[in-house]
Design a protein around this motif. Structure first.
Motif, short mmCIF file in Angstrom:
data_model
loop_
_atom_site.label_atom_id
_atom_site.label_comp_id
_atom_site.label_asym_id
_atom_site.label_seq_id
_atom_site.Cartn_x
_atom_site.Cartn_y
_atom_site.Cartn_z
N PHE A 238 0.85 -1.18 0.00
CA PHE A 238 0.00 0.00 0.00
C PHE A 238 0.89 1.24 0.00
CE2 PHE A 238 -2.66 3.18 2.23
CZ PHE A 238 -3.76 3.17 1.39
N VAL A 239 0.54 2.23 -0.82
CA VAL A 239 1.36 3.44 -0.96
C VAL A 239 0.46 4.67 -0.82
CG1 VAL A 239 2.84 4.76 -2.53
CG2 VAL A 239 2.99 2.26 -2.49
N VAL A 240 0.96 5.63 -0.05
CA VAL A 240 0.26 6.90 0.13
C VAL A 240 1.18 8.00 -0.39
CG1 VAL A 240 -0.76 8.50 1.79
CG2 VAL A 240 -0.91 6.04 2.18
N MET A 241 0.63 8.86 -1.27
CA MET A 241 1.39 10.00 -1.79
C MET A 241 0.67 11.28 -1.37
SD MET A 241 2.61 9.10 -5.61
CE MET A 241 3.11 7.47 -6.09
N TRP B 203 3.69 1.03 2.84
CA TRP B 203 3.23 0.19 3.94
C TRP B 203 3.01 -1.23 3.46
CZ3 TRP B 203 3.06 2.60 8.57
CH2 TRP B 203 3.11 4.00 8.54
N HIS B 204 3.01 -2.16 4.39
CA HIS B 204 2.69 -3.54 4.03
C HIS B 204 1.21 -3.67 3.66
CE1 HIS B 204 6.60 -5.19 4.89
NE2 HIS B 204 6.61 -4.57 6.05
N SER B 205 0.35 -2.87 4.34
CA SER B 205 -1.08 -2.97 4.07
C SER B 205 -1.77 -1.65 4.38
CB SER B 205 -1.72 -4.07 4.92
OG SER B 205 -1.74 -3.68 6.29
N HIS B 206 -2.99 -1.51 3.88
CA HIS B 206 -3.81 -0.34 4.18
C HIS B 206 -4.07 -0.27 5.69
CE1 HIS B 206 -7.52 2.05 4.57
NE2 HIS B 206 -7.00 2.74 3.58
N ASN C 174 -3.56 2.25 11.05
CA ASN C 174 -3.08 2.14 12.44
C ASN C 174 -2.10 3.26 12.77
OD1 ASN C 174 -4.69 -0.10 12.92
ND2 ASN C 174 -3.05 -1.55 12.47
N TRP C 175 -1.23 3.60 11.82
CA TRP C 175 -0.28 4.71 12.01
C TRP C 175 -1.05 6.01 12.21
CZ3 TRP C 175 3.65 7.70 12.97
CH2 TRP C 175 3.89 8.88 12.26
N GLN C 176 -2.07 6.27 11.41
CA GLN C 176 -2.83 7.50 11.54
C GLN C 176 -3.54 7.62 12.89
OE1 GLN C 176 -5.23 7.16 7.87
NE2 GLN C 176 -4.43 9.21 7.42
N GLN C 177 -3.81 6.50 13.53
CA GLN C 177 -4.52 6.49 14.81
C GLN C 177 -3.57 6.33 16.00
OE1 GLN C 177 -7.30 3.30 14.10
NE2 GLN C 177 -8.51 4.52 12.70
N SER C 178 -2.27 6.36 15.74
CA SER C 178 -1.28 6.10 16.78
C SER C 178 -0.86 7.38 17.51
CB SER C 178 -0.04 5.43 16.17
OG SER C 178 0.69 6.37 15.41
N LYS C 179 -0.27 7.18 18.69
CA LYS C 179 0.31 8.28 19.46
C LYS C 179 1.50 8.87 18.70
CE LYS C 179 -2.17 8.22 23.22
NZ LYS C 179 -3.09 9.30 23.51
N ALA C 180 2.24 8.02 17.98
CA ALA C 180 3.40 8.49 17.21
C ALA C 180 2.95 9.47 16.11
CB ALA C 180 4.15 7.31 16.61
N LYS D 50 -3.16 10.84 -2.50
CA LYS D 50 -3.57 9.74 -3.37
C LYS D 50 -3.10 8.45 -2.72
CE LYS D 50 -3.34 12.18 -7.79
NZ LYS D 50 -2.74 12.19 -9.14
N GLU D 51 -4.00 7.47 -2.71
CA GLU D 51 -3.69 6.17 -2.13
C GLU D 51 -3.73 5.11 -3.22
OE1 GLU D 51 -6.47 5.50 1.05
OE2 GLU D 51 -5.61 7.09 2.28
N TYR D 52 -2.80 4.17 -3.13
CA TYR D 52 -2.67 3.13 -4.13
C TYR D 52 -2.42 1.76 -3.49
CZ TYR D 52 -1.67 7.02 -7.35
OH TYR D 52 -1.73 8.17 -8.09
N MET D 53 -2.90 0.76 -4.12
CA MET D 53 -2.51 -0.62 -3.81
C MET D 53 -1.41 -0.99 -4.80
SD MET D 53 -4.37 -1.47 -1.25
CE MET D 53 -3.81 -3.15 -1.13
N VAL D 54 -0.40 -1.71 -4.33
CA VAL D 54 0.65 -2.17 -5.23
C VAL D 54 0.09 -3.32 -6.03
CG1 VAL D 54 2.95 -3.18 -5.38
CG2 VAL D 54 2.49 -1.40 -3.68
N ALA D 55 0.12 -3.19 -7.35
CA ALA D 55 -0.38 -4.24 -8.25
C ALA D 55 0.68 -5.33 -8.34
CB ALA D 55 -0.70 -3.67 -9.61
N LYS D 56 0.25 -6.54 -8.34
CA LYS D 56 1.19 -7.67 -8.41
C LYS D 56 1.49 -8.05 -9.84
CE LYS D 56 1.30 -7.85 -4.02
NZ LYS D 56 2.32 -7.21 -3.33
#
Length: 163
Positions: free
Chosen positions: A64-67, A117-120, A125-131, A157-163
């Protein structure tokens, strides 16, 4: 190191991906993208060209990629870049974090903060974290970057990595 991006349909970009070892094919809701990180020249006719000014981790292995596209004024570039060169790096210890690239546009494009990221779910989880809260605590305050630094609204823009 440079990153080059071209946009189009997934099927069209998949034909390009086969030509470039390590190219990252990204599938989005509205469009898809092909990302190449290289010391070489831009293989695309489009001029979405960026210099990598800060990086950690890898492009490979991401699912998963966020730009985050951030339009910065010419006068604000040095302050913006200084902030990202001196960032706390809290994201890097988050579960599921794969990599980050801070991209300086070589033409009229906005800056891009690209996280991988490994996954969406890991990104959420990062967006909801204390960090995340700590990393963004100065946003919109006098300690944050001044609004006059930006020439418009940032967009993601959010993307899934295509296999």
């Amino acid at each position: 190191m440079n990153i080059y991006i071209t946009y189009g349909t997934l099927d069209f970009l998949a034909t390009y991906q086969e030509k470039y070892d390590g190219a990252l094919l990204l599938e989005g809701d509205a469009n898809s993208a092909l990302v190449i990180e290289t010391e070489g020249k831009n293989p695309f006719t489009e001029k979405h060209e960026y210099e990598v000014i800060n990086q950690r981790g890898s492009l490979s292995g991401a699912g998963f990629v966020v730009m985050n596209h951030i339009p910065v004024s010419e006068e604000g570039r040095s302050l913006f870049e200084e902030r990202f060169q001196n960032r706390a790096g809290l994201v890097e210890s988050e579960p599921g974090f794969n990599g980050i690239r801070i991209l300086r546009p070589l033409h009229q494009d906005p800056y891009i903060v690209m996280t991988l990221w490994h996954s969406h779910a890991d990104f959420t989880n990062w967006q909801q974290s204390k960090a995340y809260e700590e990393a963004h605590k100065n946003r919109g305050t006098s300690k944050g970057l001044p609004e006059t630094l930006f020439t418009g609204k940032s967009f993601v823009k959010e993307y899934m990595v295509a296999k």
